[in-house]
Motif scaffolding. Sequence first.
Motif, short mmCIF file in Angstrom:
data_model
loop_
_atom_site.label_atom_id
_atom_site.label_comp_id
_atom_site.label_asym_id
_atom_site.label_seq_id
_atom_site.Cartn_x
_atom_site.Cartn_y
_atom_site.Cartn_z
N GLN A 1 -35.12 -27.99 -37.26
CA GLN A 1 -36.10 -27.52 -36.38
C GLN A 1 -36.62 -28.87 -35.98
O GLN A 1 -37.27 -29.15 -34.69
N ASP A 2 -36.46 -30.16 -36.64
CA ASP A 2 -37.06 -31.34 -35.94
C ASP A 2 -36.12 -31.77 -34.94
O ASP A 2 -36.42 -32.31 -33.77
N LEU A 3 -34.86 -31.58 -35.07
CA LEU A 3 -34.00 -31.89 -33.90
C LEU A 3 -34.06 -31.14 -32.75
O LEU A 3 -34.06 -31.35 -31.83
N VAL A 4 -34.42 -29.65 -32.96
CA VAL A 4 -34.73 -28.76 -31.99
C VAL A 4 -36.02 -29.06 -31.11
O VAL A 4 -35.82 -29.24 -29.84
N ASP A 5 -37.05 -29.56 -31.90
CA ASP A 5 -38.34 -29.89 -31.18
C ASP A 5 -38.17 -31.22 -30.57
O ASP A 5 -38.61 -31.52 -29.49
N SER A 6 -37.30 -32.45 -31.15
CA SER A 6 -37.33 -33.64 -30.38
C SER A 6 -36.38 -33.46 -29.21
O SER A 6 -36.71 -33.96 -28.30
N THR A 7 -35.30 -32.51 -29.13
CA THR A 7 -34.43 -32.36 -28.07
C THR A 7 -35.38 -31.77 -26.98
O THR A 7 -35.20 -31.97 -25.80
N ARG A 8 -36.01 -30.66 -27.17
CA ARG A 8 -36.79 -29.98 -26.45
C ARG A 8 -37.71 -30.81 -25.74
O ARG A 8 -37.92 -30.79 -24.48
N ALA A 9 -38.48 -31.71 -26.51
CA ALA A 9 -39.36 -32.81 -25.63
C ALA A 9 -38.54 -33.66 -24.87
O ALA A 9 -39.10 -33.82 -23.85
N LYS A 10 -37.64 -34.23 -25.37
CA LYS A 10 -36.59 -34.99 -24.69
C LYS A 10 -36.31 -34.64 -23.08
O LYS A 10 -36.14 -35.43 -22.20
N HIS A 11 -35.84 -33.28 -23.21
CA HIS A 11 -35.33 -32.78 -21.88
C HIS A 11 -36.26 -32.02 -21.27
O HIS A 11 -35.88 -31.16 -20.29
N ALA A 12 -37.67 -31.80 -21.49
CA ALA A 12 -38.59 -31.23 -20.78
C ALA A 12 -38.59 -31.43 -19.49
O ALA A 12 -38.56 -32.60 -18.95
N GLY A 13 -38.41 -30.43 -18.38
CA GLY A 13 -38.43 -30.99 -17.12
C GLY A 13 -37.21 -31.33 -16.43
O GLY A 13 -37.08 -31.52 -15.21
N ALA A 14 -36.15 -31.34 -17.20
CA ALA A 14 -34.69 -31.45 -16.75
C ALA A 14 -34.26 -30.49 -15.80
O ALA A 14 -34.45 -29.41 -15.95
N VAL A 15 -33.36 -31.13 -14.81
CA VAL A 15 -32.92 -30.09 -14.06
C VAL A 15 -31.93 -29.23 -14.63
O VAL A 15 -31.05 -29.96 -15.35
N ARG A 16 -31.70 -27.96 -14.37
CA ARG A 16 -30.95 -26.97 -15.23
C ARG A 16 -29.79 -26.64 -14.10
O ARG A 16 -29.82 -26.52 -12.90
N GLY A 17 -28.48 -26.81 -15.05
CA GLY A 17 -27.23 -26.56 -14.19
C GLY A 17 -26.81 -24.96 -14.75
O GLY A 17 -27.52 -24.43 -15.65
N LYS A 18 -25.76 -24.66 -14.17
CA LYS A 18 -25.16 -23.64 -15.02
C LYS A 18 -23.99 -23.82 -15.72
O LYS A 18 -23.31 -24.79 -15.46
N VAL A 19 -23.87 -23.04 -16.89
CA VAL A 19 -22.93 -23.33 -17.85
C VAL A 19 -22.26 -21.93 -18.44
O VAL A 19 -23.25 -20.95 -18.69
N LEU A 20 -21.03 -21.95 -18.74
CA LEU A 20 -20.56 -20.74 -19.28
C LEU A 20 -19.88 -21.26 -20.74
O LEU A 20 -19.00 -22.42 -20.72
N VAL A 21 -20.31 -20.79 -21.86
CA VAL A 21 -19.92 -21.15 -23.18
C VAL A 21 -19.02 -20.10 -23.59
O VAL A 21 -19.61 -19.06 -23.73
N VAL A 22 -17.66 -20.37 -23.88
CA VAL A 22 -16.88 -19.26 -24.28
C VAL A 22 -16.78 -19.71 -26.07
O VAL A 22 -16.38 -20.63 -26.47
N LEU A 23 -17.12 -18.65 -26.41
CA LEU A 23 -17.29 -18.66 -27.87
C LEU A 23 -15.98 -18.40 -28.74
O LEU A 23 -15.64 -18.83 -29.70
N GLN A 24 -15.18 -17.51 -28.05
CA GLN A 24 -13.89 -17.09 -28.48
C GLN A 24 -12.86 -16.57 -27.35
O GLN A 24 -13.46 -16.00 -26.43
N ARG A 25 -11.62 -16.96 -27.47
CA ARG A 25 -10.94 -16.73 -26.52
C ARG A 25 -9.92 -15.32 -26.59
O ARG A 25 -9.54 -14.66 -25.83
N ASP A 26 -9.84 -15.14 -28.03
CA ASP A 26 -9.02 -13.71 -28.26
C ASP A 26 -9.73 -12.93 -29.28
O ASP A 26 -9.65 -13.45 -30.39
#
Length: 169
Positions: free
Chosen positions: A126-151
């Motif tokens: 939770q501390d890691l999530v909170d600190s990462t959220r604060a660090k990246h607040a206002g960052a420009v958002r890109g498009k990402v595709l996350v493939v969790l499983q291929r088959d």
Amino acid sequence: TDAERSAAPRRIASLAPSLTELLFELGLGDRIVAVTRYCDRPPAARELPAVSDSKQVSLEALIDLRPDLIIFNSLAVEAQLQPIRSRYPTLMVPTETLAEMLDSIETIGRATGTAARAGDMRRSLQDLVDSTRAKHAGAVRGKVLVVLQRDPFFVAGPGSYVDELLQIL
């Protein structure tokens, strides 16, 4: 506590890769007796009997391993386990959202006698999530595709914990 550990399950079946990884992180790798075909982390998980894939649980194979706790995270698996649930303790832990993922750590910790370690792990994440959220607040958002499983092909969609993590980043 020692009382929690002695009353904790000794033969755990994990029917989701994320739950298998969590059980190993909690120091319970030696208690896992069954996993899914997709459980490959840590490498020791590959050595355990696979009783399920993404669609079907082999109840016969599962029963042969005599689990004293079956942990899973989907309603589809819950339905498949229905014929044996009166004889084998089960624990459904939803893991679709980030909040559910974090809650699952403590839920599994309580069920396995590792509550203190699980609480520390959850606070750290939770501390890691909170600190990462604060660090990246206002960052420009890109498009990402996350493939969790291929088959079979499976990607992270809106509302999933992966989507939430990408939004934080």
